[in-house]
Design a protein around this motif. Structure first.
Motif, PDB file in Angstrom:
ATOM      1  N   UNK A  31      -4.443  11.008  -0.868  1.00 43.67           N
ATOM      2  CA  UNK A  31      -5.388  11.862  -1.592  1.00 43.67           C
ATOM      3  C   UNK A  31      -5.615  11.414  -3.033  1.00 43.67           C
ATOM      4  N   UNK A  32      -4.727  10.592  -3.582  1.00 45.24           N
ATOM      5  CA  UNK A  32      -4.925  10.092  -4.946  1.00 45.24           C
ATOM      6  C   UNK A  32      -6.007   9.021  -5.032  1.00 45.24           C
ATOM      7  N   UNK A  33      -6.564   8.621  -3.874  1.00 47.15           N
ATOM      8  CA  UNK A  33      -7.616   7.607  -3.861  1.00 47.15           C
ATOM      9  C   UNK A  33      -9.017   8.204  -3.784  1.00 47.15           C
ATOM     10  N   UNK A  34      -9.120   9.543  -3.684  1.00 47.24           N
ATOM     11  CA  UNK A  34     -10.417  10.195  -3.479  1.00 47.24           C
ATOM     12  C   UNK A  34     -11.176  10.297  -4.805  1.00 47.24           C
ATOM     13  N   UNK A  93      -0.382   2.771  -2.789  1.00 46.40           N
ATOM     14  CA  UNK A  93      -0.707   2.687  -4.217  1.00 46.40           C
ATOM     15  C   UNK A  93      -0.320   4.004  -4.893  1.00 46.40           C
ATOM     16  N   UNK A  94       0.443   3.893  -5.994  1.00 44.51           N
ATOM     17  CA  UNK A  94       0.995   5.082  -6.649  1.00 44.51           C
ATOM     18  C   UNK A  94       0.629   5.093  -8.127  1.00 44.51           C
ATOM     19  N   UNK A  95       0.125   6.246  -8.591  1.00 43.85           N
ATOM     20  CA  UNK A  95      -0.248   6.417  -9.994  1.00 43.85           C
ATOM     21  C   UNK A  95       0.990   6.608 -10.872  1.00 43.85           C
ATOM     22  N   UNK A  96       0.788   6.486 -12.177  1.00 41.03           N
ATOM     23  CA  UNK A  96       1.903   6.565 -13.116  1.00 41.03           C
ATOM     24  C   UNK A  96       2.574   7.930 -13.137  1.00 41.03           C
ATOM     25  N   UNK A 146       6.520  -1.268   0.602  1.00 40.63           N
ATOM     26  CA  UNK A 146       6.466  -1.867  -0.738  1.00 40.63           C
ATOM     27  C   UNK A 146       5.625  -0.960  -1.627  1.00 40.63           C
ATOM     28  N   UNK A 147       6.264  -0.268  -2.547  1.00 41.32           N
ATOM     29  CA  UNK A 147       5.540   0.636  -3.441  1.00 41.32           C
ATOM     30  C   UNK A 147       4.783  -0.182  -4.486  1.00 41.32           C
ATOM     31  N   UNK A 148       3.494   0.122  -4.653  1.00 35.70           N
ATOM     32  CA  UNK A 148       2.642  -0.682  -5.523  1.00 35.70           C
ATOM     33  C   UNK A 148       2.010   0.179  -6.615  1.00 35.70           C
ATOM     34  N   UNK A 149       2.129  -0.220  -7.876  1.00 33.09           N
ATOM     35  CA  UNK A 149       1.545   0.560  -8.974  1.00 33.09           C
ATOM     36  C   UNK A 149       0.021   0.466  -8.993  1.00 33.09           C
ATOM     37  N   UNK A 150      -0.627   1.574  -9.352  1.00 36.22           N
ATOM     38  CA  UNK A 150      -2.083   1.603  -9.487  1.00 36.22           C
ATOM     39  C   UNK A 150      -2.499   0.927 -10.794  1.00 36.22           C
ATOM     40  N   UNK A 151      -3.703   0.388 -10.793  1.00 36.49           N
ATOM     41  CA  UNK A 151      -4.240  -0.223 -12.010  1.00 36.49           C
ATOM     42  C   UNK A 151      -5.238  -1.307 -11.674  1.00 36.49           C
ATOM     43  N   UNK A 184      -6.701  -3.134 -14.224  1.00 34.75           N
ATOM     44  CA  UNK A 184      -6.634  -4.100 -15.319  1.00 34.75           C
ATOM     45  C   UNK A 184      -5.213  -4.062 -15.879  1.00 34.75           C
ATOM     46  N   UNK A 185      -4.914  -4.967 -16.815  1.00 30.66           N
ATOM     47  CA  UNK A 185      -3.537  -5.087 -17.302  1.00 30.66           C
ATOM     48  C   UNK A 185      -3.040  -3.786 -17.920  1.00 30.66           C
ATOM     49  N   UNK A 186      -3.834  -3.182 -18.777  1.00 33.98           N
ATOM     50  CA  UNK A 186      -3.352  -2.006 -19.509  1.00 33.98           C
ATOM     51  C   UNK A 186      -3.074  -0.835 -18.568  1.00 33.98           C
ATOM     52  N   UNK A 187      -3.982  -0.545 -17.649  1.00 39.74           N
ATOM     53  CA  UNK A 187      -3.745   0.581 -16.734  1.00 39.74           C
ATOM     54  C   UNK A 187      -2.619   0.275 -15.756  1.00 39.74           C
ATOM     55  N   UNK A 188      -2.516  -0.988 -15.342  1.00 43.40           N
ATOM     56  CA  UNK A 188      -1.448  -1.367 -14.419  1.00 43.40           C
ATOM     57  C   UNK A 188      -0.074  -1.216 -15.071  1.00 43.40           C
ATOM     58  N   UNK A 189       0.060  -1.655 -16.315  1.00 43.27           N
ATOM     59  CA  UNK A 189       1.359  -1.594 -16.987  1.00 43.27           C
ATOM     60  C   UNK A 189       1.824  -0.155 -17.184  1.00 43.27           C
ATOM     61  N   UNK A 190       0.904   0.771 -17.309  1.00 45.57           N
ATOM     62  CA  UNK A 190       1.293   2.174 -17.445  1.00 45.57           C
ATOM     63  C   UNK A 190       1.965   2.685 -16.175  1.00 45.57           C
ATOM     64  N   UNK A 191       1.586   2.146 -15.026  1.00 42.85           N
ATOM     65  CA  UNK A 191       2.173   2.556 -13.746  1.00 42.85           C
ATOM     66  C   UNK A 191       3.416   1.767 -13.376  1.00 42.85           C
ATOM     67  N   UNK A 192       3.575   0.576 -13.941  1.00 44.89           N
ATOM     68  CA  UNK A 192       4.633  -0.345 -13.514  1.00 44.89           C
ATOM     69  C   UNK A 192       6.023   0.282 -13.592  1.00 44.89           C
ATOM     70  N   UNK A 193       6.403   0.749 -14.778  1.00 45.48           N
ATOM     71  CA  UNK A 193       7.741   1.295 -14.972  1.00 45.48           C
ATOM     72  C   UNK A 193       8.026   2.493 -14.085  1.00 45.48           C
ATOM     73  N   UNK A 194       7.163   3.523 -14.097  1.00 40.82           N
ATOM     74  CA  UNK A 194       7.413   4.692 -13.255  1.00 40.82           C
ATOM     75  C   UNK A 194       7.537   4.361 -11.773  1.00 40.82           C
ATOM     76  N   UNK A 195       6.680   3.470 -11.268  1.00 41.34           N
ATOM     77  CA  UNK A 195       6.736   3.146  -9.835  1.00 41.34           C
ATOM     78  C   UNK A 195       7.958   2.284  -9.522  1.00 41.34           C
ATOM     79  N   UNK A 196       8.324   1.383 -10.434  1.00 37.48           N
ATOM     80  CA  UNK A 196       9.525   0.586 -10.221  1.00 37.48           C
ATOM     81  C   UNK A 196      10.771   1.472 -10.218  1.00 37.48           C
ATOM     82  N   UNK A 197      10.835   2.428 -11.148  1.00 39.35           N
ATOM     83  CA  UNK A 197      11.957   3.372 -11.176  1.00 39.35           C
ATOM     84  C   UNK A 197      12.002   4.205  -9.893  1.00 39.35           C
ATOM     85  N   UNK A 198      10.843   4.607  -9.404  1.00 40.47           N
ATOM     86  CA  UNK A 198      10.782   5.381  -8.168  1.00 40.47           C
ATOM     87  C   UNK A 198      11.325   4.582  -6.991  1.00 40.47           C
TER      88      UNK A 198
END
Length: 259
Positions: free
Chosen positions: A140-143, A189-192, A215-220, A222-236
């Motif tokens: 549902x986060x893709x709608x 695909x998972x948001x921040x 394989x959990x994948x961060x949303x984004x 471009x670089x800036x939006x992707x990096x915002x998701x990277x840490x939270x999704x990696x921790x998850x």
């Protein structure tokens, strides 16, 4: 031997927007030299809020015309005989069943490992099973939200949203595909903010998907939006015991195409 296609056959297979060599940068085959075959057209219209639109919106929301044929794929492998991987991506490659089937013959004869990136909306019975299904179900986060602006202009209306939802989470097609083809992994695909995680986790449990296949994948997009998701999704992924996949092509090249 691979037989060259007639002009009629070549046109019948045409659906390929981009064709290039690259390094696979997502999922269980990451790091391997590959040939990317990107088809145009998509069953979905993905938007991940702050994570942005689909990073290949030019195949889905604003689909461009195809440029390449099957013979062009033969040529790129002839010029790069060291590459033994293929990433068939889109858009939705399953919209081009004849092309996909022909590519399984090519991959079988050339001993090429073929990965198809798909949202899982359709089952394809190919003559040779696909080596790996890289399935990214759309939750549902893709709608898309009503009245937002599309990447190249225009406003999202209800018809646009309905098209996105038409084949979203086709569980029967996903299960049938997993059973028929050689191997698979699931790449959600998972948001921040991680708000979508309970929905994804429940789906994985309902579908009986082992953690080793996820394989959990961060949303984004471009670089800036992707990096915002990277840490939270990696921790998850660390907390929950799942694999994590980066998206090295965006980190390395931002929004550049054919990388």
């Amino acid at each position: 031997m691979i037989q060259r296609m007639t002009e009629e056959e070549k046109q019948a297979k045409k659906g390929i927007l981009e064709l290039y060599t690259c390094i696979q940068s997502e999922g269980s085959r990451a790091g391997r030299p590959t040939v990317a075959v990107r088809t145009t057209g998509c069953t979905h219209r993905c938007w991940f809020n702050e994570g942005g639109w689909c990073d290949s919106f030019y195949t889905s929301i604003h689909p461009e015309k195809a440029k390449y044929s099957f013979n062009d794929i033969v040529d790129i492998y002839d010029k790069n005989p060291h590459i033994k991987e293929m990433m068939l991506t889109g858009g939705s490659p399953t919209m081009w069943p004849k092309l996909v089937n022909e590519l399984t013959h090519f991959a079988y004869e050339r001993n090429i490992f073929i990965t198809i990136e798909t949202e899982g909306s359709h089952f394809l019975e190919t003559d040779h099973p696909i080596s790996l299904l890289s399935i990214s179900p759309k939750f549902s986060n893709s709608i898309p939200s009503l009245d937002i602006t599309k990447p190249l202009g225009g406003i999202v209306d209800q018809k646009f949203i309905d098209q996105h939802n038409k084949f979203r989470l086709n569980n029967q097609a996903i299960l049938k595909s997993i059973e028929y083809h050689s191997d698979y992994h699931i790449k959600p695909v998972i948001d921040k903010d991680l708000k979508i995680w309970p929905e994804i986790k429940q789906w994985l449990e309902d579908m009986n998907i082992p953690k080793s296949k996820v394989w959990l994948m961060p949303a984004g997009d471009n670089i800036s939006s992707l990096l915002e998701s990277y840490g939270p999704v990696m921790d998850l992924a660390n907390r929950e015991g799942y694999n994590f996949t980066g998206r090295a092509h965006i980190i390395a090249f931002d929004t550049r195409r054919e990388v």
